[in-house]
Design an enzyme around this catalytic site. Structure first.
Site: not given
Ligand SMILES: Cc1cc2nc3c(=O)[nH]c(=O)nc-3n(C[C@H](O)[C@H](O)[C@H](O)COP(=O)(O)OP(=O)(O)OC[C@H]3O[C@@H](n4cnc5c(N)ncnc54)[C@H](O)[C@@H]3O)c2cc1C
Length: 383
Positions: A131-134, A166, A248
């Site tokens: 999944q290429g989202y983040s 992932s 998901e």
């Molecule tokens: C084990 C694992 C597997 C993953 N696999 C994939 C994958 O296969 N493909 C993919 O695309 N992504 C994947 N991800 C990424 C995951 O979707 C993101 O880590 C997640 O969406 C959070 O984004 P970020 O890490 O950029 O944190 P940020 O968005 O930078 O957030 C940082 C902090 O700020 C808080 N925050 C941010 N915005 C708000 C808001 N509006 N209100 C309240 N709090 C807020 C968050 O809760 C967090 O505590 C994976 C992550 C993990 C840990």
């Protein structure tokens, strides 16, 4: 005998005859999961045999239509099959982001050609998806993504970077959000599928605190993608993305069911009365969650779930799973922290506990899920 009773009997008889004994033992860890794909090495002949037997009758995706490799079962029949598998402790024949995430999105938004091309491969476990989202600048604020996708006439040209992808280093194909227009934040996103072996795709694994490295940075450098690999309309990929995220979150919420039976029974006698009470408290919440989860899945399959329910269940399930592992560690004392020995199966308990820390981040953080529940279910003013 009703039709459903007859179906249950038939499913039970078939499972008895076709589910190998080894596939009825609990998985000892992630290595026992079958992910399938071009580069998959089966852990044993029985793992292969079990996947093939189930795929043959559409059992890996029981409620998908038969035309696309599914079993064509009704929600009620699919539920019965699941119950009968659980009753004999049958392992899932296939674990796959294709099944839990991309498939439902293709069924809703894919063209007939895309469905016929991709869904049967997913059902048979032939192609492994990631999944290429983040992106480094787009996690919770996913629509801020910047991976550029240009229309070059006879193909798309993709440049940019994803992160936390992932199993990107083991996947065959990626479903990927790309920016096809900068005119509107949500309106300029498209949902693209492409082969990870395309020239210009590279991956770099990232280490987790559990010591494992299941996810990657993923780079796209002038990647050419055929025009017919956009799902849904160009610039309307956000709709597909959100729909997929619901699935998901449904999948991740299942972590709340983590293992069967009571935690109290699993940890055995505990001297500390406070810890005993916490474990009993947990078991009650776990039972409530299991009941809520069953209702949620029924509503989802019937198309009756509130659109924000996957967020509610994802939040509840992952927080419960984190609590379960905290309690397991507390009950295990300092011995449970042991990291390497054979007796601890390579520190399985401690690594599993550390892995749960990511549960409330992956698939959207707990804070973000609470924000969605507050706004869309409770009707509170949005942030
Ligand atoms: C084990 C694992 C597997 C993953 N696999 C994939 C994958 O296969 N493909 C993919 O695309 N992504 C994947 N991800 C990424 C995951 O979707 C993101 O880590 C997640 O969406 C959070 O984004 P970020 O890490 O950029 O944190 P940020 O968005 O930078 O957030 C940082 C902090 O700020 C808080 N925050 C941010 N915005 C708000 C808001 N509006 N209100 C309240 N709090 C807020 C968050 O809760 C967090 O505590 C994976 C992550 C993990 C840990």
């Amino acid at each position: 005998m009703s039709d459903l009773e007859a179906f249950r009997l038939e499913a039970r008889t078939w499972l008895e005859a076709n589910c190998p004994a080894e596939m009825r033992t609990p998985m000892r860890g992630e290595k026992d999961m079958c992910w399938g794909g071009r580069n998959w090495t089966f852990q044993s002949d029985t793992q292969k045999q079990w996947l093939e037997a189930m795929a043959e009758r559409g059992g890996t995706v029981p409620d998908w239509p038969k035309d696309y490799g599914g079993g064509g079962l009704s929600p009620a029949e699919a539920k019965i099959l699941k119950e009968e598998m659980a009753a004999i402790g049958a392992r899932a024949p296939l674990t796959s982001f294709g099944i839990s995430m991309l498939g439902p999105a293709l069924l809703k938004y894919g063209t007939e050609e895309q469905k016929k091309r991709f869904l049967p491969e997913i059902a048979r476990g032939e192609i492994r998806w990631c999944q290429g989202y983040s992106e480094p600048g787009a996690g919770s604020d996913l629509a801020g993504l910047a991976t550029k996708c240009e229309d070059r006439g006879d193909h798309w040209l993709v440049n940019g970077q994803k992160v936390w992808t992932s199993y990107a280093d083991q996947a065959d194909w990626i479903f990927c959000l790309v920016r096809t227009s900068s005119e509107s934040k949500h309106g300029g996103i498209s949902f693209l599928l492409f082969d990870m072996e395309s020239p210009g795709v590279s991956t770099k694994p990232i280490l987790l605190i559990s010591g494992n490295s299941p996810f990657c940075e993923t780079f796209f450098d002038d990647v050419k993608v055929p025009k017919n690999q956009v799902v849904g309309e160009v610039n309307k990929g956000w709709d597909v993305a959100k729909y997929l995220l619901g699935h998901e979150r449904e999948m991740i919420s299942g972590m709340g069911l983590g293992g069967s039976g009571s935690l109290g029974a699993a940890v055995g006698p505990i001297d500390d009365p406070l810890l005993r009470a916490e474990i009993a408290d947990f078991d009650v919440d776990a039972l409530a969650f299991a009941a809520m989860s069953e209702r949620f899945i029924d509503q989802l399959k019937a198309g009756e779930a509130h659109p924000a329910m996957p967020s509610m269940m994802k939040y509840a399930g992952t927080e419960l799973n984190k609590r379960r592992h905290e309690l397991l560690m507390a009950a295990g004392g300092s011995d449970a922290l042991e990291w390497d020995s054979e007796a601890s199966r390579g520190g399985k308990a401690v690594r599993d506990w550390l892995r749960t820390k990511a549960n409330s981040i992956e698939g959207g953080t707990s804070e973000v899920q609470l924000g969605i529940v507050a706004k869309h279910i409770l009707g509170l003013p949005g942030a």
